[in-house]
Design a protein around this motif. Sequence first.
Motif, PDB file in Angstrom:
ATOM      1  N   GLY A  40      11.009  35.627  31.501  1.00 40.98           N
ATOM      2  CA  GLY A  40      10.249  35.843  32.737  1.00 40.98           C
ATOM      3  C   GLY A  40       8.894  35.152  32.763  1.00 40.98           C
ATOM      4  N   ARG A  41       8.586  34.354  31.748  1.00 37.81           N
ATOM      5  CA  ARG A  41       7.293  33.640  31.739  1.00 37.81           C
ATOM      6  C   ARG A  41       7.362  32.403  32.623  1.00 37.81           C
ATOM      7  NH1 ARG A  41       4.091  31.524  26.963  1.00 37.81           N
ATOM      8  NH2 ARG A  41       2.546  31.341  28.610  1.00 37.81           N
ATOM      9  N   ARG A  42       6.253  32.121  33.292  1.00 37.50           N
ATOM     10  CA  ARG A  42       6.225  30.978  34.200  1.00 37.50           C
ATOM     11  C   ARG A  42       5.548  29.770  33.538  1.00 37.50           C
ATOM     12  NH1 ARG A  42       2.070  29.100  38.620  1.00 37.50           N
ATOM     13  NH2 ARG A  42       0.807  29.424  36.779  1.00 37.50           N
ATOM     14  N   TYR A  43       6.067  28.593  33.803  1.00 35.27           N
ATOM     15  CA  TYR A  43       5.499  27.340  33.285  1.00 35.27           C
ATOM     16  C   TYR A  43       5.253  26.379  34.437  1.00 35.27           C
ATOM     17  CZ  TYR A  43       7.281  29.204  28.941  1.00 35.27           C
ATOM     18  OH  TYR A  43       7.525  30.022  27.877  1.00 35.27           O
ATOM     19  N   ILE A  44       4.144  25.683  34.387  1.00 32.34           N
ATOM     20  CA  ILE A  44       3.941  24.575  35.334  1.00 32.34           C
ATOM     21  C   ILE A  44       4.570  23.343  34.691  1.00 32.34           C
ATOM     22  CG2 ILE A  44       2.230  23.129  36.483  1.00 32.34           C
ATOM     23  CD1 ILE A  44       0.424  25.620  36.605  1.00 32.34           C
TER      24      ILE A  44
END
Length: 436
Positions: A40-44
């Motif tokens: 569930g972690r977001r990355y650019i």
Amino acid sequence: MTSNSELHERRHKAVPRGVSNSLAVYAERAANAEIWDVEGRRYIDFASGISVLNTGHVHPRVRAAIAHQLEKFTHTCFQVTPYESYVALAEALNALAPGASPKKTIFLTTGAEAVENAIKIARFHTRRSGLIAFSGGFHGRTLACSSLTGKVQPYKAGFGPMLPEIYHLPYPMAYHGVSVEDSLLALEQLFKADVDPARVAAIIIEPVLGEGGFYAAPAEFLRKLRAVCDSHGIVFIADEIQSGFGRTGRMFAIEHAGVEPDLITIAKSVAGGVPLSAVTGKAEIMDSPGPGGLGGTFAGSPLACAAGLAVLEVMREEGLLKRAQEIGRFMSSRLKGLQVRFPCLGEVRALGAMVAVELVKNGSAAAPDAELTKSLVQAAGRRGLVILSCGIYSNVIRFLAPLTIPEALLKEGFQLFEQALEEVTGAAAVKAQATG
Ligand SMILES: Cc1ncc(COP(=O)(O)O)c(C=O)c1O
């Protein structure tokens, strides 16, 4: 919920180590310039899956085009029962390719396959076998492409014998002391000492080295190569697999030099994430091999061609060539701004949104810092930013954000990069001390 570490353990057991991973982070979903992992972690995303997503992850127009095609058919094989989207996309690429000569296009599936076909077409057309490529160049991982690639580790060592009659010239790279004159002299020398130009089928060059480190060949060099090809009847192949499709602010990077190549290899961003590649070139050369000599079962699949047509609409409607220039200007001015604080930042290079910075010791071009580069990629990943390294000395960070990235994400991503840089150079600790 599965975790990245669980998946990574399974991956080590199930997948050979020859396929490497830049981050041990497993994608769950993605949209435009963002990826979410299985935790569930977001990355650019400043990598675009190695320059494949100039129109971003799952662009709604591309998704709709694929979904529409999926309702109709997914495969007939163009060689068996052709379909219009293949022809329409070929027409579009023929119109976009630089130069006035009539063009034709063949579709394939991967970048390496496009390079293989370009070489086959050039050899058939000239009835010659010699090939000239450049050190530092990367053309793919099949045997012919590894042979053309100008980097032994990890691409060639142990995989030989390589294809015979391939010659490598130094790529002009002012930052590392290789001038245009040096490269041209090497070509002259090659024709004197090693191979008769009358035996050379093609010169293949990336107008901007991709895996090699984002060095742009000076326009005057590309023009001289064009002249050499003309005077010896050699086919000029521009490998635009990484530099093409709007990345540099032009459809193809070679347009910056005003040169019309004979053949162009295209892949990566052409179909917004669906595997598709192409060779577009002068019709008389493309038509040399006879029926059955070219093709492939999956080559130019209906899903990929539908996606490709949608990508072209998106590029036009969203003005992505102009946006590439804006992104490039933003990134390079921010990187140059950081050079004052971080002596490890060497040359900053940008042609449109094909942006890179060298990491060096003591500000010296002669002291590439591959270790720092590796740490920086990992530190950025921990902060939620995906970046990639490249370069003949593995010391270059390349920035390949989707051209559709919103301004706010571009800025946020750059901030994460700066924080990662502070961490790996120890500047974070110094800053904390000063403010504490
Ligand atoms: C310039 C260039 N040519 C060829 C290739 C090979 O493409 P693929 O990995 O799709 O086979 C690449 C891939 O990075 C590339 O950058």
